[in-house]
Design a protein around this motif. Structure first.
Motif, PDB file in Angstrom:
ATOM      1  N   TYR A   1      -0.796  -0.930  -9.731  1.00 35.87           N
ATOM      2  CA  TYR A   1      -1.835   0.092  -9.339  1.00 35.87           C
ATOM      3  C   TYR A   1      -3.009  -0.873  -9.617  1.00 35.87           C
ATOM      4  O   TYR A   1      -3.134  -1.524 -10.157  1.00 35.87           O
TER       5      TYR A   1
ATOM      6  N   GLN B   1      -6.734   2.405  -0.637  1.00 36.62           N
ATOM      7  CA  GLN B   1      -7.860   3.058  -1.170  1.00 36.62           C
ATOM      8  C   GLN B   1      -8.798   2.254   0.444  1.00 36.62           C
ATOM      9  O   GLN B   1      -8.370   1.101   0.355  1.00 36.62           O
TER      10      GLN B   1
ATOM     11  N   VAL C   1      -9.649   0.235  -7.840  1.00 42.42           N
ATOM     12  CA  VAL C   1     -10.548   0.179  -7.196  1.00 42.42           C
ATOM     13  C   VAL C   1     -11.829  -0.818  -7.740  1.00 42.42           C
ATOM     14  O   VAL C   1     -12.803  -1.066  -7.330  1.00 42.42           O
TER      15      VAL C   1
ATOM     16  N   GLY D   1      -5.163  -0.252  -4.957  1.00 38.47           N
ATOM     17  CA  GLY D   1      -4.683   0.989  -4.924  1.00 38.47           C
ATOM     18  C   GLY D   1      -3.059   0.761  -4.994  1.00 38.47           C
ATOM     19  O   GLY D   1      -2.741  -0.034  -6.240  1.00 38.47           O
TER      20      GLY D   1
ATOM     21  N   ARG E   1      -3.596   8.631   3.927  1.00 35.86           N
ATOM     22  CA  ARG E   1      -3.762   8.085   2.866  1.00 35.86           C
ATOM     23  C   ARG E   1      -2.519   7.853   2.217  1.00 35.86           C
ATOM     24  O   ARG E   1      -2.726   7.308   0.749  1.00 35.86           O
TER      25      ARG E   1
END
Length: 211
Positions: free
Chosen positions: A19, A51, A22, A157, A96
């Motif tokens: 991960y 994202q 952001v 993301g 998404r």
């Protein structure tokens, strides 16, 4: 500062996802490939849940002569650089959730293609006869600008099950990966086996790409 070093012979199905926060523009992963990245053909496959923040680098391979020896980005399009030459494939997906991508390139025919969720797109011409140069640096989540000494186009993301092969995978192999069936291991980057250094706040989280 070195945050975490992954040297694991874990099953791909149980290995965590990466991960990239952001809000953290410094996060990236340094990859130590299983063999030299001197390629006359390749397939790069990965699951991503990005994202929506513009063009984002998934993988960057740079050498002393070329910052864009091999670069793959996602966003409104999938961008591909081979030996400094660029082309793009439109991405129609607005979801998404997780998406499965496979990018292939073959020097002999000079063709590149994108497979999205197991479906092939339209092949395009790129760098016929080219061989990528060995001795460079492989990063996930960032592109390197050696001239400026900076990193750019950060990924934001989740990234999972990334593999790099020194050949073009067959249609059945790509579809199996997209369906989370048989998992052929990459011979250059093998998810869960290839040593990777997580830098700048990249987190390990449970992988939900195949759920």
């Amino acid at each position: 500062m070195l945050a975490f070093l992954v040297i694991s012979d874990t099953k791909c199905s149980t290995f965590p996802a990466f991960y990239f926060p952001v809000e953290n523009i410094e996060s990236f992963v340094e990859v130590h490939p299983l063999r030299a990245v001197s390629l006359q053909a390749f397939t790069l496959c990965f699951w991503s849940r990005a994202q929506p923040v513009g063009s984002q680098t998934v993988l960057s391979y740079s050498t002393g002569e070329s910052d864009h020896e091999l670069v793959v980005t996602v966003g409104t399009e999938l961008g591909l650089w081979v030996g400094g030459h660029f082309l793009s494939f439109p991405l129609q997906q607005e979801a998404r959730g997780w998406l499965h991508h496979c990018v292939t390139w073959c020097s002999q025919e000079g063709t590149a293609n994108l497979w999205l969720n197991g479906a092939a797109g339209k092949a395009q011409s790129l760098q016929q006869g080219y061989v990528s140069q060995a001795g460079g640096t492989v990063l996930l989540g960032k592109a390197r600008d050696a001239l400026l000494g900076t990193f750019s186009n950060g990924f934001a993301g989740w990234l999972s099950r990334l593999g790099l092969w020194g050949r073009v995978l067959g249609a059945a192999e790509i579809r199996a990966l997209a369906l989370c069936r048989a998992q052929p291991r990459g011979d250059i980057i093998a998810w869960g086996q290839t040593p990777m250094a997580l830098l700048g706040g990249v987190l390990l989280q449970p992988d939900t790409s195949c759920h």
